[in-house]
Design an enzyme around this catalytic site. Structure first.
Site, short mmCIF file in Angstrom:
data_model
loop_
_atom_site.label_atom_id
_atom_site.label_comp_id
_atom_site.label_asym_id
_atom_site.label_seq_id
_atom_site.Cartn_x
_atom_site.Cartn_y
_atom_site.Cartn_z
N LYS A 176 0.83 -1.21 0.00
CA LYS A 176 0.00 0.00 0.00
C LYS A 176 0.87 1.26 0.00
CE LYS A 176 -2.22 2.99 2.86
NZ LYS A 176 -2.14 4.06 1.91
N GLY A 228 7.07 5.58 8.01
CA GLY A 228 6.24 6.77 8.12
C GLY A 228 6.41 7.43 9.46
N SER A 229 5.38 8.08 9.94
CA SER A 229 5.46 8.86 11.16
C SER A 229 5.49 7.97 12.39
CB SER A 229 4.29 9.84 11.26
OG SER A 229 3.09 9.14 11.59
N THR A 230 6.10 8.49 13.45
CA THR A 230 6.16 7.76 14.70
C THR A 230 4.77 7.52 15.27
OG1 THR A 230 8.38 8.57 15.23
CG2 THR A 230 7.02 7.84 17.08
N GLY A 233 3.21 4.69 13.51
CA GLY A 233 3.92 3.48 13.89
C GLY A 233 3.48 2.96 15.24
N GLU A 250 10.21 1.83 10.35
CA GLU A 250 11.21 2.88 10.14
C GLU A 250 10.46 4.19 10.25
OE1 GLU A 250 12.79 5.86 8.81
OE2 GLU A 250 13.03 5.00 6.81
N CYS A 284 13.67 11.28 6.47
CA CYS A 284 13.79 10.94 7.90
C CYS A 284 15.22 11.14 8.41
CB CYS A 284 13.36 9.50 8.13
SG CYS A 284 11.63 9.18 7.76
N GLU A 384 10.01 16.50 14.68
CA GLU A 384 10.42 16.31 13.28
C GLU A 384 9.57 17.22 12.39
OE1 GLU A 384 11.51 12.63 10.36
OE2 GLU A 384 9.57 12.54 11.36
#
Length: 481
Positions: A176, A228-230, A233, A250, A284, A384
């Protein structure tokens, strides 16, 4: 205008709901394509197709050599269609054509070739055990159906470095891409089919966050690999905890860059600028916190801001462009809000700090922005931002610099600038980051692992380490008595 469908069980199809969404060129704001919005029913069908593809006799009985040959053919097809893939990546994501043509597309081909070689080298081992008359050995077993979810900043490259090890180890996948940038991934999957992947082994679903959530939550997905974003995640971890499916993440970064007192100032300025503004800061591993010795900080700030102002801003399709657009209007507003917050909290903005208007007014362009006198507690030093915003933070000695560099929830990448080998080799192990770069910009290579500490994620991609993410270890005991 491009129209993208779902790939389920080897067949291209619309969503069962008929719903579609649009993707735009961030340099112009114009719609350049539509894609199917996968529903939970579509996700379930793709997972079922993946299970059938994984369990099919053609895939399970395929020799490692044949599997490797398919991956090699994918690499050949990527190179054959390199110009097309790079153009799609630049048009849909906005990245400068120098990045898409010289970094991303070559990296995809290189990654598939690297893991094509690994397909024939997935060795187990023989284990001596204390039980008499036993032959005991271990083998690497594929996980099954892997949900691969990729971000919008490097859609083509990251799709490649998830697909290649997953396929080399014998898994089936449901891929995806991010809803902002689906086009290059759709074309890559078309090439994967052309290379000879059996039906159902690679499935593609497009759509927004709901499609991703349905894929993560599906009980027959054995593993989720997400970049992607924390925050997302962390949500994935919570969802997967119920079924204990394998998770590889990641996530975000806030890379420190330590400029030692003896560093070559010209090299440090140019290298940090390139490391910060690669893909317009939408990376990142981008350098974002510059720890510069107090005796050199004023000079560094002045030279960094001057150099940033000299960079050409424009659409990624212009080969002279260095700073392209941000990916979306929403992300442009997010970056601008961080700049405003930095000023409110007392950081000194040296340059930039505004959207680019004029001929580029319809696109999502933002000027590179340098902040001085940034303290560790400021939001721009902790969050970030994922844009062309650079924070210069003076320090007095290297012990202080290391401590402050590690004072972050993230730990993906870091940099050291020095002409002293002793400084380089003693500082690097003290920095809590998955990768430390010495006197250079951030790079990724299929032969070296990539991943982070802390909120930067779990596991590693690339290198032999990725094979661990996509396999289980199985022991076999054979009674010889």
């Amino acid at each position: 205008m491009t129209r993208a469908q779902l790939l389920i069980g080897g067949e291209w199809t619309d969503s069962v709901t008929g719903r579609t969404a649009e993707t735009v060129n961030p340099a112009t704001g114009e719609v350049i394509g539509t894609f199917a919005e996968a529903s939970p029913v579509d996700i379930a069908a793709a997972v079922d197709a993946g299970r059938a593809g994984f369990e099919s006799n053609r895939w399970q009985s395929m020799s490692p050599d044949e599997r490797g040959r398919i991956l090699w053919r994918i690499a050949d097809l990527v190179e054959r269609h390199a110009s097309e893939l790079a153009a799609l990546e630049t048009m849909d994501q906005g990245q400068p054509t120098t990045v898409s043509t010289t970094v991303n597309v070559p990296l995809v081909a290189q990654t598939f070739r690297y893991y094509a070689g690994w397909a024939t080298k997935l060795k187990g081992k023989l284990s001596p055990v204390s039980v008499p008359d036993q032959l005991t050995y271990q083998r690497r077993a594929p996980l099954g159906v892997c949900g691969l979810i990729t971000p919008w900043n490097f859609p083509l490259a990251i799709a490649g470095w998830k697909l290649a090890p997953a396929l080399a180890t014998g898994n089936a996948v449901v891929l995806k891409p991010a809803e902002q940038t689906p086009l290059s991934t759709v074309r890559l999957v078309e090439l994967v089919l052309e290379a000879g992947i059996p039906p159902g082994v690679v499935n593609l679903v497009t759509g927004g966050p709901d499609a991703g959530k349905a894929l993560v939550a599906h009980p027959r997905v054995d593993m989720v690999s997400f970049t992607g974003s924390t925050a997302v995640g962390q949500e994935i971890v919570r969802t997967c905890s119920g079924t204990l499916k394998r998770v590889s993440l990641e996530l975000g970064g806030k890379a420190p860059s330590i400029v030692a007192p003896d560093a070559d100032m010209q090299m440090a300025v140019v290298g940090n600028l390139r490391g910060a503004l690669f893909n317009t800061g939408q990376a990142c591993g981008a350098f974002t916190r510059f720890f510069v010795h107090r005796s050199k900080a004023e000079e560094f700030v002045s030279r960094l801001a001057t150099a940033a102002d000299s960079l050409r801003i424009g659409p990624g399709s212009d080969p002279e462009t260095v700073v392209g657009p941000l990916v979306s209007a929403e992300h442009l507003d997010r970056v601008a809000s961080y700049v405003a917050l930095g000023e409110q909290q007392g950081a000194v903005r040296i340059n930039g700090g505004e959207r680019v208007g004029g001929a580029f007014g319809r696109g999502f362009f933002y000027r590179p922005t340098v902040f001085a006198d940034v303290t560790d507690d400021m939001t721009i030093a902790r969050d970030e931002i994922f844009g062309p915003v650079m924070c210069v933070m003076p320090y007095d000695d290297l012990d202080e610099a290391v401590a402050r560099a590690n004072n972050t929830d993230y730990g993906l990448a870091a940099a050291i600038w020095t002409q002293d080998l002793r400084t380089a080799h003693t500082l690097a192990p003290r920095i809590r980051a998955g990768t430390v770069f010495v006197n250079q910009i951030p790079i990724i290579d299929p032969g070296a692992p990539w991943g982070g500490f802390g909120l930067s994620g779990w596991g590693r991609e690339m290198g032999s380490y990725a094979l661990d993410e996509f396999t289980e270890t199985q022991s076999v005991f054979v009674n010889l008595s």
